[in-house]
Write an enzyme that holds these catalytic residues in place. Structure first.
Site, PDB file in Angstrom:
ATOM      1  NE  ARG A 265      -9.427  -6.471  -7.427  1.00 41.39           N
ATOM      2  CZ  ARG A 265      -9.371  -5.669  -6.373  1.00 41.39           C
ATOM      3  NH1 ARG A 265     -10.411  -4.928  -6.041  1.00 41.39           N
ATOM      4  NH2 ARG A 265      -8.288  -5.601  -5.638  1.00 41.39           N
TER       5      ARG A 265
ATOM      6  CB  THR B 101     -11.160   0.707   1.115  1.00 38.48           C
ATOM      7  OG1 THR B 101     -10.878  -0.111  -0.020  1.00 38.48           O
ATOM      8  CG2 THR B 101     -12.270   0.074   1.928  1.00 38.48           C
TER       9      THR B 101
ATOM     10  CB  THR C  28      -7.205   1.192   2.551  1.00 38.62           C
ATOM     11  OG1 THR C  28      -7.428   1.809   1.281  1.00 38.62           O
ATOM     12  CG2 THR C  28      -6.063   1.889   3.257  1.00 38.62           C
ATOM     13  N   GLY C  29      -5.832  -0.386   0.200  1.00 39.76           N
ATOM     14  CA  GLY C  29      -4.685  -0.626  -0.667  1.00 39.76           C
ATOM     15  C   GLY C  29      -4.937  -1.801  -1.598  1.00 39.76           C
TER      16      GLY C  29
ATOM     17  N   GLY D 128     -12.103  -7.545  -4.442  1.00 36.78           N
ATOM     18  CA  GLY D 128     -10.912  -7.263  -3.640  1.00 36.78           C
ATOM     19  C   GLY D 128     -11.008  -7.818  -2.237  1.00 36.78           C
TER      20      GLY D 128
ATOM     21  N   GLY E  32      -5.826  -4.927  -2.754  1.00 38.29           N
ATOM     22  CA  GLY E  32      -6.520  -6.001  -2.053  1.00 38.29           C
ATOM     23  C   GLY E  32      -5.916  -7.374  -2.257  1.00 38.29           C
TER      24      GLY E  32
HETATM   25  N1  ASP Z   1      -8.580  -2.594  -0.997  1.00 44.28           N
HETATM   26  C1  ASP Z   1      -9.398  -2.189  -2.110  1.00 44.28           C
HETATM   27  C2  ASP Z   1      -9.449  -3.293  -3.114  1.00 44.28           C
HETATM   28  O1  ASP Z   1      -8.420  -3.869  -3.408  1.00 44.28           O
HETATM   29  C3  ASP Z   1      -8.977  -0.943  -2.769  1.00 44.28           C
HETATM   30  C4  ASP Z   1      -8.329   0.125  -1.939  1.00 44.28           C
HETATM   31  O2  ASP Z   1      -8.497   0.188  -0.746  1.00 44.28           O
HETATM   32  O3  ASP Z   1      -7.594   0.945  -2.473  1.00 44.28           O
HETATM   33  O4  ASP Z   1     -10.497  -3.548  -3.650  1.00 44.28           O
END
Ligand code: ASP
Length: 343
Positions: A230, A202, A253-254, A232, A256
């Protein structure tokens, strides 16, 4: 220190200067950071920061900076994870999530939005032109078109098409729990590519402007090959993004799902409200995620946060190694910093 205590110190007289300074030195350290300031997630943040800085350096508003900044990433070609060139869901459609918050605590977001190039600008209009905070799916798209946004083709970028076709070779069309696994062992598990990159990210951006006001934004296509529908953490206010002008701004980020379960960005802000530095606030939030689910260690799940406070101090922290963020506070300072990590 309350007024009564100050009066007591004031009445101590010259001989008590040493005592007084000792009292002050044991008080909470006030550090003054950078203003204006913009911080954003990952290497793509460098280019995004440049656009934001153009606004901040002319004493512009943080809200305008965080919108203009992430629009750069949304428009990039061959970006796996943000905007219409990103990887699709498991049915082959790119669906986008975004959110934005201003210095007054106003918020706008869109989720499951298709065929619109700049979800962040739609999120801003949800905030500014509707009585709502969040619009999703066809309703969000209808609103965007009414506001004059073009409906783009439902067509995958070349890199997304290739990645999707590769994924289809092994895909199993059934929901699988505990899906994040770097070894790609199940149906829609994001995995690390040979170059070490995850196939989801993100761009999150937080900023403090010259007037001392905070704003934040984030935008993403979410997890590649996710279940259709889906959503996030990124469009969920308090999970993917939170701004409190009295305290600071934070963005995540990561994976979600893990961020949503702890209201991650809100937790970062509350930790700062109670005295934690931005870095410590991010750290204790990723610690909370890990405590709740120790198997993250073996599942190789990544979550990272960045935060800035009202004084222009900044920091970030992640669960795994490999998260970085871009910091810009001068014409000649726009630098990628490796976040500290738990594992
Ligand atoms: N946080 C985002 C989500 O889960 C994806 C990401 O940041 O990698 O949609």
């Amino acid at each position: 220190m309350n007024r009564r205590r100050l009066l007591q110190i004031g009445s101590l007289g010259v001989g008590s200067i040493a005592i007084t300074s000792k009292l002050f030195s044991s008080a909470k350290k006030i550090t003054i950071g950078k203003k204006p300031l913009v911080v954003s997630t990952w290497g793509v943040g460098i280019n995004a920061n440049k656009a934001a800085w153009e606004i901040l350096r002319k004493n512009g508003r943080a809200l305008d900076a965080v919108e203009a900044g992430v629009m750069i990433t949304e428009a990039e070609q061959d970006n796996c994870c943000v905007g219409l060139s990103a990887y699709p869901d498991r049915d082959g459609h790119v669906t986008l999530d975004a959110s934005i918050m201003d210095e007054q605590g106003n918020a706008g977001s869109v989720a499951f939005l298709e065929r619109i190039k700049h979800p962040i600008s739609v999120a801003r209009l949800v905030m500014e032109k509707t009585p709502h905070v969040m619009l999703v799916g066809s309703g969000a798209q209808q609103f965007a078109v009414e506001q004059g946004f073009a409906l783009e083709d439902d067509k995958l970028s070349d890199s997304a098409k290739k990645a999707y076709e590769d994924w289809l070779k092994t895909s199993q069309y059934k929901p699988v729990m505990n899906i994040e696994n770097s070894k790609g062992q199940n149906a829609f598990a994001p995995h690390r590519f040979a170059n070490g990159a995850f196939n989801h990210d993100t761009i999150g951006m937080i900023s403090l402007d010259a007037q001392g006001n905070l704003s934040g934004s984030c935008t993403t296509s979410g997890l590649a090959f996710k279940m259709r529908g889906r959503v996030g953490d990124s469009p969920i206010i308090g999970a993917g993004l939170f701004v409190d002008n009295e305290v600071g701004a934070a963005v995540s980020t990561g994976l979600g799902e893990e961020v949503m379960r702890v209201c991650g960005s809100h937790m970062v802000i509350e930790a700062m409200r109670h005295g934690a530095s931005p870095e410590d606030a991010c750290k204790l939030t990723v610690e909370k995620i890990l405590r709740r689910k120790p198997s993250i260690k073996t599942d190789d799940i990544q979550v990272g946060f960045i935060a800035i406070d009202k004084n222009g101090n900044f920091g970030g922290y992640s669960i795994q190694k490999g998260f970085n963020y871009a910091v810009c506070y001068a014409d000649d300072y726009n630098t990628l910093i490796d976040a500290k990590h738990l594992l």
